[in-house]
Design a protein around this motif. Structure first.
Motif, PDB file in Angstrom:
ATOM      1  N   ARG A 169      39.768  70.531  26.517  1.00 22.77           N
ATOM      2  CA  ARG A 169      39.746  69.422  27.482  1.00 22.77           C
ATOM      3  C   ARG A 169      39.783  68.075  26.759  1.00 22.77           C
ATOM      4  O   ARG A 169      40.465  67.142  27.195  1.00 22.77           O
ATOM      5  N   GLU A 170      39.071  67.991  25.653  1.00 20.80           N
ATOM      6  CA  GLU A 170      39.079  66.747  24.884  1.00 20.80           C
ATOM      7  C   GLU A 170      40.456  66.463  24.301  1.00 20.80           C
ATOM      8  O   GLU A 170      40.940  65.328  24.340  1.00 20.80           O
ATOM      9  N   GLN A 171      41.086  67.496  23.759  1.00 22.10           N
ATOM     10  CA  GLN A 171      42.392  67.334  23.136  1.00 22.10           C
ATOM     11  C   GLN A 171      43.454  66.873  24.131  1.00 22.10           C
ATOM     12  O   GLN A 171      44.342  66.097  23.785  1.00 22.10           O
ATOM     13  N   PHE A 172      43.360  67.340  25.363  1.00 26.73           N
ATOM     14  CA  PHE A 172      44.364  66.986  26.365  1.00 26.73           C
ATOM     15  C   PHE A 172      43.873  65.894  27.316  1.00 26.73           C
ATOM     16  O   PHE A 172      44.453  65.677  28.379  1.00 26.73           O
TER      17      PHE A 172
ATOM     18  N   VAL B 196      47.239  68.910  32.122  1.00 27.65           N
ATOM     19  CA  VAL B 196      47.712  67.680  31.485  1.00 27.65           C
ATOM     20  C   VAL B 196      49.158  67.394  31.877  1.00 27.65           C
ATOM     21  O   VAL B 196      49.564  66.235  32.025  1.00 27.65           O
ATOM     22  N   ARG B 197      49.937  68.425  32.103  1.00 25.19           N
ATOM     23  CA  ARG B 197      51.322  68.224  32.546  1.00 25.19           C
ATOM     24  C   ARG B 197      51.362  67.693  33.981  1.00 25.19           C
ATOM     25  O   ARG B 197      52.204  66.854  34.310  1.00 25.19           O
TER      26      ARG B 197
ATOM     27  N   ASP C  65      56.066  66.618  23.746  1.00 21.28           N
ATOM     28  CA  ASP C  65      56.137  67.150  22.378  1.00 21.28           C
ATOM     29  C   ASP C  65      54.754  67.269  21.752  1.00 21.28           C
ATOM     30  O   ASP C  65      54.457  68.250  21.056  1.00 21.28           O
ATOM     31  N   VAL C  66      53.909  66.269  21.983  1.00 25.10           N
ATOM     32  CA  VAL C  66      52.546  66.309  21.429  1.00 25.10           C
ATOM     33  C   VAL C  66      51.738  67.415  22.106  1.00 25.10           C
ATOM     34  O   VAL C  66      50.969  68.120  21.450  1.00 25.10           O
ATOM     35  N   ILE C  67      51.923  67.586  23.394  1.00 21.80           N
ATOM     36  CA  ILE C  67      51.237  68.665  24.125  1.00 21.80           C
ATOM     37  C   ILE C  67      51.606  70.014  23.512  1.00 21.80           C
ATOM     38  O   ILE C  67      50.735  70.853  23.265  1.00 21.80           O
ATOM     39  N   LYS C  68      52.894  70.224  23.275  1.00 19.55           N
ATOM     40  CA  LYS C  68      53.353  71.493  22.690  1.00 19.55           C
ATOM     41  C   LYS C  68      52.786  71.686  21.289  1.00 19.55           C
ATOM     42  O   LYS C  68      52.383  72.798  20.923  1.00 19.55           O
ATOM     43  N   ALA C  69      52.768  70.612  20.496  1.00 16.58           N
ATOM     44  CA  ALA C  69      52.243  70.710  19.131  1.00 16.58           C
ATOM     45  C   ALA C  69      50.758  71.070  19.152  1.00 16.58           C
ATOM     46  O   ALA C  69      50.299  71.918  18.369  1.00 16.58           O
ATOM     47  N   LYS C  70      50.008  70.428  20.036  1.00 12.73           N
ATOM     48  CA  LYS C  70      48.578  70.731  20.135  1.00 12.73           C
ATOM     49  C   LYS C  70      48.353  72.149  20.632  1.00 12.73           C
ATOM     50  O   LYS C  70      47.469  72.855  20.147  1.00 12.73           O
TER      51      LYS C  70
ATOM     52  N   VAL D  92      40.956  65.364  41.452  1.00 12.86           N
ATOM     53  CA  VAL D  92      41.008  66.765  41.023  1.00 12.86           C
ATOM     54  C   VAL D  92      41.588  67.644  42.131  1.00 12.86           C
ATOM     55  O   VAL D  92      42.436  68.512  41.877  1.00 12.86           O
ATOM     56  N   GLU D  93      41.142  67.417  43.347  1.00  7.03           N
ATOM     57  CA  GLU D  93      41.623  68.219  44.474  1.00  7.03           C
ATOM     58  C   GLU D  93      43.085  67.911  44.799  1.00  7.03           C
ATOM     59  O   GLU D  93      43.876  68.815  45.084  1.00  7.03           O
ATOM     60  N   CYS D  94      43.448  66.623  44.728  1.00  7.01           N
ATOM     61  CA  CYS D  94      44.819  66.209  45.034  1.00  7.01           C
ATOM     62  C   CYS D  94      45.816  66.806  44.048  1.00  7.01           C
ATOM     63  O   CYS D  94      46.887  67.277  44.437  1.00  7.01           O
ATOM     64  N   LYS D  95      45.450  66.810  42.769  1.00  9.59           N
ATOM     65  CA  LYS D  95      46.340  67.316  41.721  1.00  9.59           C
ATOM     66  C   LYS D  95      46.151  68.819  41.482  1.00  9.59           C
ATOM     67  O   LYS D  95      46.850  69.403  40.669  1.00  9.59           O
ATOM     68  N   GLN D  96      45.184  69.411  42.179  1.00 10.66           N
ATOM     69  CA  GLN D  96      44.889  70.840  42.043  1.00 10.66           C
ATOM     70  C   GLN D  96      44.600  71.208  40.579  1.00 10.66           C
ATOM     71  O   GLN D  96      45.153  72.174  40.044  1.00 10.66           O
ATOM     72  N   LEU D  97      43.718  70.440  39.975  1.00  8.82           N
ATOM     73  CA  LEU D  97      43.344  70.673  38.582  1.00  8.82           C
ATOM     74  C   LEU D  97      42.288  71.775  38.494  1.00  8.82           C
ATOM     75  O   LEU D  97      41.348  71.820  39.283  1.00  8.82           O
TER      76      LEU D  97
END
Length: 210
Positions: free
Chosen positions: A107-110, A198-199, A59-64, A132-137
């Protein structure tokens, strides 16, 4: 526990109670509490309340995301006006810098800065690069000091429609100036990438607590 609180605090009856754990903010009612604060904030303070949340529930992610979307056209317009004017409205070396500064704010917000990524990686016993590579960010690409068209290519978002917007800029202005359309495209892509990352991290964090 909720019933006990309600029974022990007569004044709270009829009001919503929030059960939270400071050590496990992703659990219980911390997300509901955060959204209650955002929704009950006066209109003029809603943006500050939203950006002030350090929690990353859905919910916070969506609001931001919604609040950040409102800034995109203003930022892109300021960039376009600066490019077309001999006056330096932004007070920076280039409009690319201004757009990258906004992307860093995403990036800071999330909580996707290098410091945050180091912390997440440590929890999994990995280096930041491995994490980063494992999560494919992809949001780490936003930290590169490169021209906006190049970053769009790196993010895999330079489709025919984008090239149509970029072509006049690249052929007519050798300095790499950024148009309104390019600025809009880059910021939308940057925001989408940050939200996707972030998800991904949230899903990983939830698996730790199971």
């Amino acid at each position: 526990m909720r019933k006990n609180c309600s029974d022990s605090l007569p004044k709270s009856r009829g009001r919503e109670l929030f059960l939270i754990d400071n050590y496990e903010p992703q659990l219980y009612d911390f997300g509901k509490l955060a959204m209650a604060i955002i929704h009950q904030s006066p209109p003029k303070k809603k943006e500050a309340a939203t950006f002030g949340m350090c929690l990353s529930t859905e919910d916070v992610i969506k609001a931001k995301e919604e609040e950040l979307k409102k800034r995109i056209w203003k930022t892109a317009l300021m960039v376009a006006v600066t490019e077309a004017s001999p006056i330096d409205f932004l007070g920076i070396l280039s409009t690319d810098e201004y757009l990258l500064k906004e992307a860093h704010f995403y990036r800071e917000q999330f909580q996707l800065t290098d410091a945050h990524l180091e912390k997440y990686a440590s929890a999994e016993g990995k280096t930041k690069q491995e994490f980063v590579e494992c999560k494919q960010l992809k949001s780490t690409i936003l930290s590169h000091r490169a021209k906006i068209p190049m970053l769009l290519n790196m993010l895999g978002k330079s489709n025919p429609k984008v090239n149509f917007i970029l072509l006049p800029v690249l052929t007519a202005v050798t300095s790499g100036a950024v148009s309104f359309g390019t600025g809009m495209k880059f910021l939308r892509v940057a925001l989408n990438v940050a939200v996707e990352d972030v998800r991904k991290i949230n899903r990983a964090m939830k698996s730790y607590t199971r």
